[in-house]
Design an enzyme around this catalytic site. Structure first.
Site, PDB file in Angstrom:
ATOM      1  N   GLU A 199      -5.174  -7.745  -1.298  1.00 44.10           N
ATOM      2  CA  GLU A 199      -6.079  -7.596  -0.157  1.00 44.10           C
ATOM      3  C   GLU A 199      -7.395  -7.038  -0.680  1.00 44.10           C
ATOM      4  O   GLU A 199      -7.404  -6.155  -1.543  1.00 44.10           O
ATOM      5  CB  GLU A 199      -5.553  -6.612   0.893  1.00 44.10           C
ATOM      6  CG  GLU A 199      -4.503  -7.130   1.834  1.00 44.10           C
ATOM      7  CD  GLU A 199      -4.148  -6.083   2.903  1.00 44.10           C
ATOM      8  OE1 GLU A 199      -5.086  -5.404   3.409  1.00 44.10           O
ATOM      9  OE2 GLU A 199      -2.963  -5.945   3.207  1.00 44.10           O
TER      10      GLU A 199
ATOM     11  N   GLU B 217       0.822  -1.205   0.000  1.00 41.62           N
ATOM     12  CA  GLU B 217       0.000   0.000   0.000  1.00 41.62           C
ATOM     13  C   GLU B 217       0.864   1.266   0.000  1.00 41.62           C
ATOM     14  O   GLU B 217       0.501   2.293   0.587  1.00 41.62           O
ATOM     15  CB  GLU B 217      -0.983  -0.018   1.172  1.00 41.62           C
ATOM     16  CG  GLU B 217      -1.945  -1.208   1.100  1.00 41.62           C
ATOM     17  CD  GLU B 217      -2.920  -1.286   2.267  1.00 41.62           C
ATOM     18  OE1 GLU B 217      -2.898  -0.376   3.130  1.00 41.62           O
ATOM     19  OE2 GLU B 217      -3.697  -2.260   2.328  1.00 41.62           O
TER      20      GLU B 217
END
Length: 375
Positions: free
Chosen positions: A298, A194
């Protein structure tokens, strides 16, 4: 269906078919010394994309939810299995706090038990992926600290030695993962995830693209050359991005990445669908161009309030945009969870979701012997 809709459908089909062909001829692991099991796993995962998407769950074997309470450490148990009849095809784990020489990770899973769970998942034919929310080695705060850090831990930086100590502790765990014959268990290792967001110390606003690339390259090289870890497939996992340039701005290079993915969570179904419709085609196009394995590293819908979310929202996306695996996050407590459990509102829909032939659970992939046979 009007003419424009037909063109869009044909383009999507062509993209999916092209991705399948590209993966069948994909590059070997970027580690020239990768173990035989690791090489075979990557080749098979590329081939498997055309058959479907593996479903994954974080911490699936460690704990879950039953009748409004938590269960922990029950043998041969997983919420996903209780609902669908099968373990997930992919098992996600987290190494945060191993850098502190802690006995438990940041979610209170004992590392000794985690090692056993990883062995169980591997022995059952599943795929293992591991993330690492490591504490800030510059100031000792959490991974979510956003102080400027990366320059201090690169070679020559004031905290480089401390970061190397963190790597040594993490590497010792990864190196201890062995199968029944003593072989190193292959792991999809997902560091610095991320990074296109700005909520971790390695985030977009917290370091320059050059600094991020240098950190990534040093880390992967150190694990390979100094720690002799050759069971790792390296995953590059973004968060928000709008274009190919956004996604690749901090890309460390093809020789340091095996898997391309991103993380995306649903808070509003229409907005989530719009986000996925924008990101998934880009991911498939980029992964095909770079001969990398695409994955939804994810995803999830906290609390699963939509009883048909699995078949009405996720299934159409995964059928339209084929990726190797899609990993939903953990069932952390009775009000913060991402996979259904018996009695949960979306449980029946999830069971229907897993019955689709393009959704691959452990019972579908175990007979394929991904580590020992070529598909």
């Amino acid at each position: 269906m009007n003419f424009c809709q037909k063109l869009t459908a044909l383009a999507t089909l062509a993209l999916a078919m092209g991705v399948g062909r590209a993966h069948a001829q994909a590059a070997p692991p970027t580690d020239p010394a990768a173990t035989p099991e690791t090489k075979l796993l990557l080749a098979n995962l590329h081939s498997l994309v055309s058959r479907g998407t593996m479903f994954g769950h974080q911490d699936a074997l460690a704990y879950g939810i039953t009748q409004g309470k938590m269960w922990k450490g029950d043998a041969h148990r997983a919420d996903v299995k209780s609902v669908s009849g099968s373990y997930p095809g992919v098992f996600g784990w987290e190494l945060g706090h191993i850098e502190l020489d802690s006995a438990r990770n940041l979610d209170a899973v004992p590392f000794g038990r985690m090692k056993e769970y990883i062995g169980e998942g591997y022995a059952g034919g599943g795929v293992i992926t591991i993330s690492w929310h490591l504490d800030n080695p510059h100031n000792g705060k959490t991974a979510w600290d956003t102080a400027r850090t990366v320059p201090f831990i690169l070679p020559g930086g004031a905290d480089h030695a401390k970061y190397v100590t963190y790597l040594d502790r993490m590497a010792a765990f990864l190196g201890s993962l062995k199968g029944s014959k003593g072989e190193a268990i292959p792991v999809i290792f997902r560091p610095f995830h991320e990074h296109t967001g700005s909520w971790f110390w390695w985030g977009q606003k917290e370091c320059t693209p050059a600094e991020f690339k240098a950190l990534w390259q040093f880390t992967v090289t150190y694990l390979r050359q100094q720690k002799n870890l050759h069971n790792l497939l390296i995953a590059y996992s973004a968060a928000d991005f709008n274009t190919e340039a956004d996604y690749l701005e901090r890309y460390p290079g093809d020789e340091f990445v095996d898997v391309l993915g991103f993380d995306d969570y649903c808070r509003d179904v229409p907005r989530f669908q719009q986000s996925m419709e924008q990101k998934m085609p880009l991911l498939l196009s980029i992964s095909q161009a770079h001969h990398k394995l695409p994955a939804l590293t994810e995803f999830g819908y906290d609390g699963l309030p939509d009883p048909t979310w699995w078949t009405k929202t996720m299934l159409p996306l995964l059928l339209k945009y084929p990726v190797s695996y899609a990993l939903t996050w953990r069932n952390g407590d009775p009000v913060h969870y991402f996979a259904p459990f018996p009695g949960q509102a979306s449980a029946a829909d999830f069971k229907l979701f897993t019955k689709n032939k393009k959704i691959l659970m452990e019972k579908q992939i175990a007979p394929l012997h991904l580590y020992t046979k070529t598909l």
